[in-house]
Design a protein around this motif. Structure first.
Motif, short mmCIF file in Angstrom:
data_model
loop_
_atom_site.label_atom_id
_atom_site.label_comp_id
_atom_site.label_asym_id
_atom_site.label_seq_id
_atom_site.Cartn_x
_atom_site.Cartn_y
_atom_site.Cartn_z
N ILE A 1 0.84 -1.21 0.00
CA ILE A 1 0.00 0.00 0.00
C ILE A 1 0.87 1.25 0.00
O ILE A 1 0.61 2.21 -0.74
CB ILE A 1 -0.95 -0.01 1.22
CG1 ILE A 1 -1.93 -1.17 1.11
CG2 ILE A 1 -1.70 1.31 1.32
CD1 ILE A 1 -2.76 -1.40 2.36
N VAL B 1 0.98 4.15 -2.99
CA VAL B 1 0.70 5.58 -2.73
C VAL B 1 1.84 6.45 -3.20
O VAL B 1 1.64 7.46 -3.89
CB VAL B 1 0.43 5.81 -1.23
CG1 VAL B 1 0.39 7.31 -0.91
CG2 VAL B 1 -0.87 5.15 -0.81
N TYR B 2 3.07 6.05 -2.88
CA TYR B 2 4.23 6.89 -3.21
C TYR B 2 4.61 6.82 -4.68
O TYR B 2 5.43 7.63 -5.14
CB TYR B 2 5.42 6.53 -2.31
CG TYR B 2 5.30 7.16 -0.95
CD1 TYR B 2 5.86 8.40 -0.67
CD2 TYR B 2 4.60 6.52 0.08
CE1 TYR B 2 5.73 8.99 0.58
CE2 TYR B 2 4.47 7.09 1.33
CZ TYR B 2 5.04 8.33 1.58
OH TYR B 2 4.91 8.91 2.81
N ILE C 1 1.43 9.13 -6.53
CA ILE C 1 1.55 10.59 -6.40
C ILE C 1 2.36 11.20 -7.55
O ILE C 1 1.89 12.14 -8.21
CB ILE C 1 2.15 10.97 -5.04
CG1 ILE C 1 1.16 10.63 -3.92
CG2 ILE C 1 2.49 12.47 -4.99
CD1 ILE C 1 1.71 10.85 -2.52
N GLN D 1 9.57 7.40 -0.28
CA GLN D 1 9.04 6.05 -0.04
C GLN D 1 9.96 5.25 0.86
O GLN D 1 9.52 4.54 1.77
CB GLN D 1 8.85 5.32 -1.36
CG GLN D 1 8.39 3.87 -1.22
CD GLN D 1 9.01 2.97 -2.25
OE1 GLN D 1 9.03 3.30 -3.42
NE2 GLN D 1 9.52 1.84 -1.81
N LEU E 1 2.31 6.78 5.74
CA LEU E 1 1.57 7.57 4.76
C LEU E 1 1.45 9.04 5.16
O LEU E 1 0.81 9.82 4.44
CB LEU E 1 0.17 6.97 4.56
CG LEU E 1 0.14 5.55 3.99
CD1 LEU E 1 -1.30 5.08 3.83
CD2 LEU E 1 0.86 5.48 2.65
#
Length: 294
Positions: free
Chosen positions: A102, A106-107, A110, A205, A222
């Motif tokens: 996850i 996310v990283y 973006i 990250q 996060l």
């Protein structure tokens, strides 16, 4: 601890933990067997084989996630300045690996969103449409001119007149240089922004994974604002220097290995074994780098 010490200690760490490195290597081979083998086995159109192929692929991917989860524990060893690699705990490592998955998504999403937004701001889609329209217009003009010339020749033929020369046809596909230049500039800007944002969030990250390793909570990983604060505390130059040194070592070693395997294919297993060693080295470097955070 300076960059040199981090690299030195991280490189020695796998040497002192060859057992876990060996297990990690075997897991990598198993992943290849289940994932690639499963896809090949289930690709012949047979329903039963297809189901078996999907199941084996899922097993292989799950082991891959377990490796990620174990990697987070290796980072924790670095944070704690421990010389001993943690034991494999399959269920716990799988859970941590899912959290890491996850975080990675996310990283990486973006910078993808930033790049996409840049492409829209520089109006790359609109510029492409304008160029396509210019090509279509020039093609239609060419077709019209060609039909007109054929019609003229037919008239001259019917009235018995001689044609000395034909009019020069316009280009079939024509795009003004200014339109092409505008598109190329927009693409260049988007690529530059994409590369910069990708590098920034890749570094972020790694630090996010260190935060995950330290607390075990995905929310900490996060928390992008806190991640960049941690980078500032460690030192931007130190973070960049450490990770680029690790990446450079990875590249140099693998280039040498690929060169060797090119001459002696039977030594291909060396890449898997040594890469496992280097992965332990990279995780430990991340942990040691983050160990300075209170």
């Amino acid at each position: 601890m300076n960059i040199k010490d981090i690299i030195k200690e991280s490189f020695v760490f796998p040497k002192s933990n060859l057992g876990p490195v060996a297990i990690y290597t075997v897991l990598t081979i198993v992943i290849g067997f289940f994932s690639i083998g499963g896809l090949l086995y289930g690709s012949n159109g047979d329903i039963i084989k297809g189901i078996i192929g999907i199941i084996t692929f899922i097993i292989g991917f799950s082991i891959f996630i377990i490796q990620w989860g174990y990697g987070i524990k290796l980072i924790k060893s670095g944070i704690d300045s421990s010389d001993v690699a943690p034991e494999f705990e399959w269920i716990e490592d799988l859970k941590m690996g899912i959290k890491d998955l996850i975080v990675k998504l996310v990283y990486y999403v973006i910078p993808l969103l930033i790049t996409t937004l840049t492409a829209l701001i520089t109006n790359i889609p609109g510029r492409i449409i304008v160029i396509i329209n210019a090509i279509i217009d020039s093609f239609l003009i060419y077709i019209g001119a060609m039909i007109g010339e054929m019609f003229d020749e037919l008239i001259y033929f019917l009235i018995g007149a001689n044609t000395t020369s034909a009019e020069t046809l316009p280009p079939m596909f024509y795009v003004p240089d200014a339109l092409i230049a505008d598109l190329l500039i927009a693409i260049l800007i988007t690529i530059i922004v994409g590369i910069i944002s990708f590098i920034i969030f890749t570094l972020a990250q790694f630090i996010a994974e260190a935060r995950l390793a330290k607390t075990g909570y995905i929310g900490d990983a996060l928390n992008i604002i806190e991640v960049f604060k941690d980078i500032e505390k460690i030192g931007i130059g130190k973070v960049i220097g450490t990770f680029f040194t690790v990446i450079l070592i990875f590249l140099i070693v693998n280039i040498i290995l690929i060169w060797i395997v090119g001459y002696v294919p039977m030594l291909g297993i060396l890449i898997i074994i040594i890469d496992a060693y280097l992965i332990f080295f990279a995780y430990m470097a991340t942990g040691l780098l983050y160990s300075e955070i209170d």
